[in-house]
Each structure stands twice: as C-alpha cells, then as structure tokens.
Scaffold this motif. Structure first.
Motif, PDB file in Angstrom:
ATOM      1  N   GLU A   3       0.822  -1.202   0.000  1.00 42.72           N
ATOM      2  CA  GLU A   3       0.000   0.000   0.000  1.00 42.72           C
ATOM      3  C   GLU A   3       0.863   1.261   0.000  1.00 42.72           C
ATOM      4  O   GLU A   3       0.507   2.275  -0.603  1.00 42.72           O
ATOM      5  CB  GLU A   3      -0.939   0.006   1.212  1.00 42.72           C
ATOM      6  CG  GLU A   3      -1.952  -1.134   1.233  1.00 42.72           C
ATOM      7  CD  GLU A   3      -2.830  -1.152  -0.002  1.00 42.72           C
ATOM      8  OE1 GLU A   3      -3.015  -0.088  -0.627  1.00 42.72           O
ATOM      9  OE2 GLU A   3      -3.324  -2.228  -0.364  1.00 42.72           O
ATOM     10  N   TYR A  70     -10.327   2.780  -4.682  1.00 42.87           N
ATOM     11  CA  TYR A  70     -10.487   1.352  -4.987  1.00 42.87           C
ATOM     12  C   TYR A  70     -10.761   1.120  -6.473  1.00 42.87           C
ATOM     13  O   TYR A  70     -10.297   0.137  -7.043  1.00 42.87           O
ATOM     14  CB  TYR A  70     -11.624   0.750  -4.155  1.00 42.87           C
ATOM     15  CG  TYR A  70     -11.437   0.952  -2.674  1.00 42.87           C
ATOM     16  CD1 TYR A  70     -10.529   0.168  -1.952  1.00 42.87           C
ATOM     17  CD2 TYR A  70     -12.140   1.919  -1.983  1.00 42.87           C
ATOM     18  CE1 TYR A  70     -10.331   0.358  -0.594  1.00 42.87           C
ATOM     19  CE2 TYR A  70     -11.960   2.119  -0.622  1.00 42.87           C
ATOM     20  CZ  TYR A  70     -11.051   1.337   0.061  1.00 42.87           C
ATOM     21  OH  TYR A  70     -10.858   1.530   1.406  1.00 42.87           O
ATOM     22  N   SER A  71     -11.502   2.033  -7.083  1.00 41.95           N
ATOM     23  CA  SER A  71     -11.810   1.890  -8.510  1.00 41.95           C
ATOM     24  C   SER A  71     -10.555   1.884  -9.362  1.00 41.95           C
ATOM     25  O   SER A  71     -10.516   1.268 -10.428  1.00 41.95           O
ATOM     26  CB  SER A  71     -12.732   3.035  -8.960  1.00 41.95           C
ATOM     27  OG  SER A  71     -13.992   2.943  -8.351  1.00 41.95           O
ATOM     28  N   GLU A  73      -7.920   0.355  -8.860  1.00 43.74           N
ATOM     29  CA  GLU A  73      -7.325  -0.982  -8.918  1.00 43.74           C
ATOM     30  C   GLU A  73      -8.052  -1.882  -9.903  1.00 43.74           C
ATOM     31  O   GLU A  73      -7.563  -2.968 -10.222  1.00 43.74           O
ATOM     32  CB  GLU A  73      -7.337  -1.610  -7.530  1.00 43.74           C
ATOM     33  CG  GLU A  73      -6.425  -0.913  -6.539  1.00 43.74           C
ATOM     34  CD  GLU A  73      -6.262  -1.703  -5.260  1.00 43.74           C
ATOM     35  OE1 GLU A  73      -6.852  -2.798  -5.157  1.00 43.74           O
ATOM     36  OE2 GLU A  73      -5.547  -1.240  -4.378  1.00 43.74           O
ATOM     37  N   PHE A  77      -9.140  -5.119  -7.297  1.00 34.39           N
ATOM     38  CA  PHE A  77      -9.910  -4.890  -6.079  1.00 34.39           C
ATOM     39  C   PHE A  77     -10.960  -5.978  -5.893  1.00 34.39           C
ATOM     40  O   PHE A  77     -11.135  -6.517  -4.797  1.00 34.39           O
ATOM     41  CB  PHE A  77     -10.574  -3.518  -6.128  1.00 34.39           C
ATOM     42  CG  PHE A  77     -11.577  -3.308  -5.038  1.00 34.39           C
ATOM     43  CD1 PHE A  77     -11.182  -3.273  -3.710  1.00 34.39           C
ATOM     44  CD2 PHE A  77     -12.924  -3.177  -5.335  1.00 34.39           C
ATOM     45  CE1 PHE A  77     -12.108  -3.097  -2.694  1.00 34.39           C
ATOM     46  CE2 PHE A  77     -13.852  -2.998  -4.331  1.00 34.39           C
ATOM     47  CZ  PHE A  77     -13.447  -2.959  -3.010  1.00 34.39           C
ATOM     48  N   ARG A  81     -11.252  -9.380  -2.792  1.00 33.69           N
ATOM     49  CA  ARG A  81     -12.318  -9.807  -1.882  1.00 33.69           C
ATOM     50  C   ARG A  81     -12.264 -11.304  -1.603  1.00 33.69           C
ATOM     51  O   ARG A  81     -12.825 -11.770  -0.624  1.00 33.69           O
ATOM     52  CB  ARG A  81     -13.686  -9.481  -2.486  1.00 33.69           C
ATOM     53  CG  ARG A  81     -13.979  -8.016  -2.674  1.00 33.69           C
ATOM     54  CD  ARG A  81     -15.413  -7.867  -3.150  1.00 33.69           C
ATOM     55  NE  ARG A  81     -15.674  -6.537  -3.678  1.00 33.69           N
ATOM     56  CZ  ARG A  81     -16.838  -6.185  -4.228  1.00 33.69           C
ATOM     57  NH1 ARG A  81     -17.817  -7.059  -4.310  1.00 33.69           N
ATOM     58  NH2 ARG A  81     -17.011  -4.968  -4.689  1.00 33.69           N
ATOM     59  N   ILE A  91      -9.522  -3.607   2.657  1.00 35.88           N
ATOM     60  CA  ILE A  91     -10.164  -2.335   2.345  1.00 35.88           C
ATOM     61  C   ILE A  91      -9.628  -1.222   3.238  1.00 35.88           C
ATOM     62  O   ILE A  91      -9.242  -0.152   2.784  1.00 35.88           O
ATOM     63  CB  ILE A  91     -11.697  -2.461   2.502  1.00 35.88           C
ATOM     64  CG1 ILE A  91     -12.262  -3.337   1.379  1.00 35.88           C
ATOM     65  CG2 ILE A  91     -12.361  -1.088   2.487  1.00 35.88           C
ATOM     66  CD1 ILE A  91     -13.751  -3.572   1.472  1.00 35.88           C
ATOM     67  N   LYS A  94      -5.936   0.484   2.932  1.00 40.11           N
ATOM     68  CA  LYS A  94      -5.681   1.555   1.965  1.00 40.11           C
ATOM     69  C   LYS A  94      -5.952   2.937   2.571  1.00 40.11           C
ATOM     70  O   LYS A  94      -5.534   3.952   2.007  1.00 40.11           O
ATOM     71  CB  LYS A  94      -6.538   1.358   0.716  1.00 40.11           C
ATOM     72  CG  LYS A  94      -6.199   0.096  -0.067  1.00 40.11           C
ATOM     73  CD  LYS A  94      -6.911   0.070  -1.382  1.00 40.11           C
ATOM     74  CE  LYS A  94      -6.325   1.047  -2.368  1.00 40.11           C
ATOM     75  NZ  LYS A  94      -4.952   0.699  -2.764  1.00 40.11           N
ATOM     76  N   ASP A 146     -16.896   4.258  -2.747  1.00 40.43           N
ATOM     77  CA  ASP A 146     -16.140   3.612  -3.819  1.00 40.43           C
ATOM     78  C   ASP A 146     -16.148   2.096  -3.715  1.00 40.43           C
ATOM     79  O   ASP A 146     -16.348   1.407  -4.716  1.00 40.43           O
ATOM     80  CB  ASP A 146     -14.701   4.132  -3.831  1.00 40.43           C
ATOM     81  CG  ASP A 146     -14.007   3.842  -5.150  1.00 40.43           C
ATOM     82  OD1 ASP A 146     -14.683   3.832  -6.190  1.00 40.43           O
ATOM     83  OD2 ASP A 146     -12.786   3.637  -5.144  1.00 40.43           O
ATOM     84  N   PHE A 147     -15.919   1.541  -2.514  1.00 35.49           N
ATOM     85  CA  PHE A 147     -15.834   0.077  -2.479  1.00 35.49           C
ATOM     86  C   PHE A 147     -17.209  -0.591  -2.594  1.00 35.49           C
ATOM     87  O   PHE A 147     -17.291  -1.782  -2.887  1.00 35.49           O
ATOM     88  CB  PHE A 147     -15.051  -0.428  -1.257  1.00 35.49           C
ATOM     89  CG  PHE A 147     -15.705  -0.275   0.078  1.00 35.49           C
ATOM     90  CD1 PHE A 147     -16.818  -1.021   0.447  1.00 35.49           C
ATOM     91  CD2 PHE A 147     -15.164   0.588   1.027  1.00 35.49           C
ATOM     92  CE1 PHE A 147     -17.388  -0.904   1.699  1.00 35.49           C
ATOM     93  CE2 PHE A 147     -15.728   0.724   2.281  1.00 35.49           C
ATOM     94  CZ  PHE A 147     -16.855  -0.030   2.619  1.00 35.49           C
ATOM     95  N   PRO A 150     -17.620   0.426  -7.092  1.00 32.75           N
ATOM     96  CA  PRO A 150     -16.409   0.695  -7.881  1.00 32.75           C
ATOM     97  C   PRO A 150     -16.768   1.020  -9.318  1.00 32.75           C
ATOM     98  O   PRO A 150     -17.616   0.366  -9.914  1.00 32.75           O
ATOM     99  CB  PRO A 150     -15.611  -0.610  -7.768  1.00 32.75           C
ATOM    100  CG  PRO A 150     -16.603  -1.647  -7.373  1.00 32.75           C
ATOM    101  CD  PRO A 150     -17.649  -0.953  -6.575  1.00 32.75           C
TER     102      PRO A 150
END
Length: 233
Positions: A3, A70-71, A73, A77, A81, A91, A94, A146-147, A150
């Motif tokens: 990170e 996150y988007s 990645e 991303f 998960r 999550i 980051k 975002d998560f 995404p």
C-alpha cells in the motif's frame, strides 16, 4: 509495504499529501491576517466560524481522492475480496496512510493556531478535535462510496453517480452545516464549560464525534455487506 508503494506511485495521492503538508502553514497565515484586525467578541466569533469553514472545505473536499481509491485498482480490487483475510482488512489498509496524514496535519494546524492565540488555546484545541472527527467520518463515507460502487474508467457516468462528485457535494453540505451549528453555538448564552466559546467548541467536538461514530458503524456494515453478498449497495 504494498500500500505504501501504491500510495507514492499515485499522482492524486501525492497531491493529497501536498495539500495536507501545506495546510498548517495556510491556516496559520489566515489566522495571522485575522489576528491583525481589531475585533470585538462578535467579530472573533465570525473569524472562528470562517476558519472552521475554510478548514472543513479544504480537508473534506480532498477526500474526493479517497472516493476513487479502490476503482483505480480495477479487477484487482474485486479479486482481493476472495483473499483469505479478515473482512475489511484489505479495504481499510488503503486508508491508513491518508487518514494518518490528515490527522497529523489537522492536529499540527490547531496546535499552531492555539499557540498563536494563547487566550483561546483550550477552545481551539477542542475545536481542532471536532474537525478531526468530522474529517475522519467523511473519509470513511467517501471510501465506502467507492468500495460499494467501484467505477470503471470506460463509459460515461452521470454527475450524481460519480463517486468523487458525491463526496464533494457531501463535503460542502456538512462543511456548511457544521459551520452554521458552530455559529449558533457561539451565540448561545447557555454555558456548559467555563465560557461560551469553550462550550461552543465542546458542542462541535461532540457533534463531530457522533458523526464519526455513525460513519464507523455504516462503514463496517457496508464492508460486511460487500463481503457476504459480493454486491453493490
């Protein structure tokens, strides 16, 4: 370590870091300008509201970068998960560096402001604590935008569907709301602690803490939903 490397390779996060690096200097300069004025108690109240609004607008609007963290990645991303790691650890990891940077910057800013106005040192330190709670709460809100949703770099996204825009709109709304609340607190004759100004700072810190606690709860619930259902909210 991963990170950390990703953070310093991201030009947006470098800009995010630069903003918080200069924040204490900017707020110290603004405070110095206002301190040069001959102000009565009401004028001092207006100045504190103005500095609060400026601080919130700068710190919260910067979280628009978190609303796309996150988007960026892409598929990595979504693949993350499936890793056998405790829910939310990937999550939340980051957010460690951005939140640490923002926290240190806000604390440093209000320590400097407090040293410049020693007659209001405690009031400014408590006010800074309230701002920190609001900033961290909004950071968690922006991250969850975002998560849970995404976005792809391909295709058009409507204005209100864009996570960055939603983060900025909310930042402006709560900046105005908390500044307005602080103005009313500063003009409320009911004293809880020591003085009206101390009471106003304490009330803002209390509301900031409630805002932060609410966003911690919503953030954790959204992480559970994403990991258990694997769907968008």
């Amino acid at each position: 370590r991963k990170e950390l490397l990703l953070y310093f390779k991201d030009s947006d996060m470098i800009a995010y870091s630069g903003l918080f690096f200069y924040l204490p200097l900017l707020l110290a300069l603004i405070s110095k300008i206002f301190m040069a004025m001959d102000l009565n108690k009401r004028g001092l109240s207006y100045v504190q509201v103005a500095i609060l609004l400026i601080t919130l607008l700068i710190t919260l609007s910067s979280n628009s970068n978190i609303a796309k963290i996150y988007s960026k990645e892409g598929g990595a991303f979504k693949l993350g998960r499936t890793y056998p790691v405790k829910n939310g650890l990937l999550i939340t990891s980051k957010l460690f560096l951005p939140s640490l940077l923002g926290t240190v910057s806000i604390i440093a800013s209000y320590i400097i402001i407090s040293m410049m106005r020693k007659d209001l040192m405690a009031e400014n330190l408590i006010l800074g604590l309230g701002i920190l709670f609001i900033y961290l709460g909004h950071l968690l809100y922006s991250a969850s935008l975002d998560f849970t949703n995404p976005q792809s770099s391909f295709g058009d996204v409507s204005f209100l569907s864009n996570n960055e825009n939603r983060s900025i709109i909310f930042a402006f709304a709560i900046s105005a709301l908390f500044s307005l609340l602080f103005y009313f607190f500063s003009n409320d004759p009911l004293i809880w602690i020591k003085s009206i100004q101390m009471t106003a700072s304490f009330k803002l810190a209390l509301f900031g803490l409630l805002f932060f606690a609410l966003n911690v709860y919503l953030y954790s619930e959204r992480i559970k939903y994403v990991y258990t259902r694997g769907e968008r909210l």
